[in-house]
Design a protein around this motif. Structure first.
Motif, PDB file in Angstrom:
ATOM      1  N   VAL A 184       0.855  -1.184   0.000  1.00 48.67           N
ATOM      2  CA  VAL A 184       0.000   0.000   0.000  1.00 48.67           C
ATOM      3  C   VAL A 184       0.892   1.236   0.000  1.00 48.67           C
ATOM      4  CG1 VAL A 184      -1.721   1.340   1.263  1.00 48.67           C
ATOM      5  CG2 VAL A 184      -1.893  -1.150   1.201  1.00 48.67           C
ATOM      6  N   LEU A 185       0.642   2.151  -0.945  1.00 49.94           N
ATOM      7  CA  LEU A 185       1.333   3.433  -1.005  1.00 49.94           C
ATOM      8  C   LEU A 185       0.367   4.527  -0.575  1.00 49.94           C
ATOM      9  CD1 LEU A 185       3.081   3.126  -4.491  1.00 49.94           C
ATOM     10  CD2 LEU A 185       4.056   2.578  -2.259  1.00 49.94           C
ATOM     11  N   THR A 186       0.838   5.450   0.244  1.00 45.64           N
ATOM     12  CA  THR A 186      -0.001   6.555   0.718  1.00 45.64           C
ATOM     13  C   THR A 186       0.737   7.874   0.507  1.00 45.64           C
ATOM     14  OG1 THR A 186      -0.968   5.120   2.426  1.00 45.64           O
ATOM     15  CG2 THR A 186      -1.267   7.491   2.681  1.00 45.64           C
ATOM     16  N   LEU A 187       0.034   8.835  -0.102  1.00 46.91           N
ATOM     17  CA  LEU A 187       0.564  10.184  -0.278  1.00 46.91           C
ATOM     18  C   LEU A 187      -0.565  11.157   0.037  1.00 46.91           C
ATOM     19  CD1 LEU A 187       2.876  12.072  -1.106  1.00 46.91           C
ATOM     20  CD2 LEU A 187       2.038  11.937  -3.462  1.00 46.91           C
ATOM     21  N   GLY A 188      -0.468  11.843   1.168  1.00 46.07           N
ATOM     22  CA  GLY A 188      -1.560  12.711   1.590  1.00 46.07           C
ATOM     23  C   GLY A 188      -2.806  11.878   1.859  1.00 46.07           C
ATOM     24  N   GLN A 189      -3.904  12.222   1.185  1.00 46.87           N
ATOM     25  CA  GLN A 189      -5.163  11.494   1.353  1.00 46.87           C
ATOM     26  C   GLN A 189      -5.322  10.364   0.345  1.00 46.87           C
ATOM     27  OE1 GLN A 189      -7.252  12.255   3.971  1.00 46.87           O
ATOM     28  NE2 GLN A 189      -5.547  13.610   4.502  1.00 46.87           N
ATOM     29  N   GLN A 190      -4.330  10.166  -0.520  1.00 47.75           N
ATOM     30  CA  GLN A 190      -4.434   9.150  -1.564  1.00 47.75           C
ATOM     31  C   GLN A 190      -3.781   7.847  -1.137  1.00 47.75           C
ATOM     32  OE1 GLN A 190      -3.260  10.892  -5.599  1.00 47.75           O
ATOM     33  NE2 GLN A 190      -2.371  12.317  -4.128  1.00 47.75           N
ATOM     34  N   THR A 191      -4.344   6.754  -1.594  1.00 45.04           N
ATOM     35  CA  THR A 191      -3.715   5.447  -1.404  1.00 45.04           C
ATOM     36  C   THR A 191      -3.785   4.667  -2.718  1.00 45.04           C
ATOM     37  OG1 THR A 191      -5.781   4.410  -0.649  1.00 45.04           O
ATOM     38  CG2 THR A 191      -4.306   5.308   1.040  1.00 45.04           C
ATOM     39  N   ALA A 192      -2.800   3.822  -2.917  1.00 44.52           N
ATOM     40  CA  ALA A 192      -2.781   2.902  -4.059  1.00 44.52           C
ATOM     41  C   ALA A 192      -2.339   1.548  -3.542  1.00 44.52           C
ATOM     42  CB  ALA A 192      -1.833   3.404  -5.139  1.00 44.52           C
TER      43      ALA A 192
END
Length: 315
Positions: A184-192
């Motif tokens: 899981v990648l998280t940047l700010g409010q985004q996840t992928a």
């Protein structure tokens, strides 16, 4: 047929339907600026859009526009069916642009980011060009309250980060003798989130994940988990990925297609990061890319290999 094979078959069929829809004449140009050959779509609005307009759509929030790549992202059956039902750019624009004033000019392929932002927000968020009886007067994020303004639409994105998750090595055991690992990648409010690799401590993903990069962003948080069917997923390590060296190098050189293959930057290994070795930033075949090899933190073992690629919104 196994469940995984059936799922892959469905997904492959869905992508074929989306690509077939993209071949319609009205879908060969961006719905918002008429740039040729759009490769992105707003699945809930039902339009195909270019990379420049894609960045603005992402800034609106998924409750207004859920952006997916035609080629990179996984599409659910419902998302595919929604695009097919709407019918494409001409059909959607006949609704969202029904009442554009005669004196109003849509942005063109060379429009600035500010011009695109004003038009796209007017068109979809404020619904200024819709028939009045069709307008939704209060579009809010699921977590917003009537007492607070919606701020997500004010986020300014400066580019896209494509992360190619290559492989993991010697990942931690969380089941009897193995793990069902995913990232899981998280940047700010985004996840992928990556696909789950069943019973594999040395998984090879070769999977592309995409994140929008806002101005003044922090590090990308990377976490590895073991998937469990009947209980909470177990953590298998984590790491922070500092993308500022990549952004700074990419911004300094501008259009990478103007340069030959060369090294343009470096993220240095230190005691304060998870790097196994210095991470080199290169221009390769007209693209800004960075190889990253990290040792997972707060876990007994595990390494990951990634490739980062910077995509400008004005490409």
């Amino acid at each position: 047929m196994s469940h995984s094979a059936a799922r892959q078959g469905k997904n492959g069929s869905g992508k074929m339907r989306i690509r077939h829809l993209l071949t319609q004449s009205d879908n060969r140009l961006c719905a918002d600026c008429s740039a040729p050959d759009p490769k992105w779509a707003s699945a809930n609005i039902g339009v195909f859009i270019c990379l420049k307009c894609c960045g603005v759509h992402r800034s609106l929030g998924t409750h207004i526009s859920k952006v997916l790549s035609v080629t990179l992202d996984e599409w659910s059956d419902d998302e595919v069916d929604s695009m097919i039902e709407i019918g494409g750019n001409a059909s959607a624009n006949s609704i969202y642009e029904a009442f554009i004033p005669d004196s109003f000019s849509k942005p063109g392929p060379d429009a600035s980011h500010d011009q695109r932002m004003r038009f796209i927000r007017s068109k979809y968020e404020h619904q200024e060009f819709l028939k009045p009886s069709l307008r939704i007067t209060s579009v809010k994020s699921p977590n917003s309250s009537s007492q607070q303004p919606h701020l997500e639409g004010m986020v300014e994105f400066i580019g896209l980060l494509k992360v190619t998750l290559k492989k993991g090595t010697n990942l931690a055991i969380r089941d009897m003798r193995t793990s069902d690992s995913y990232v899981v990648l998280t940047l700010g409010q985004q996840t992928a989130k990556s696909t789950v690799m069943k019973s594999n401590l040395n998984p090879v993903w070769n999977e592309e994940l995409m994140l929008s990069v806002p101005r003044d962003c922090g590090s990308v948080k990377l976490q590895v988990f073991d998937y469990d069917t009947f209980s909470a997923d177990d953590i298998m390590g984590e790491a922070g990925i500092d993308i500022q060296p990549l952004i700074t190098s990419a911004m300094a050189f501008g259009d990478p297609e103007m340069f030959g293959d060369m090294q343009i930057g470096k993220w240095l290994k230190s005691r304060d990061n998870a790097l196994i070795e210095d991470s080199i930033i290169n221009i390769t075949d007209g693209k800004v890319k960075q190889e990253v090899h990290i040792k997972l933190q707060n876990v007994e073992s595990g390494e990951l290999e990634l490739e980062l690629e910077w995509l400008r919104l004005d490409q």
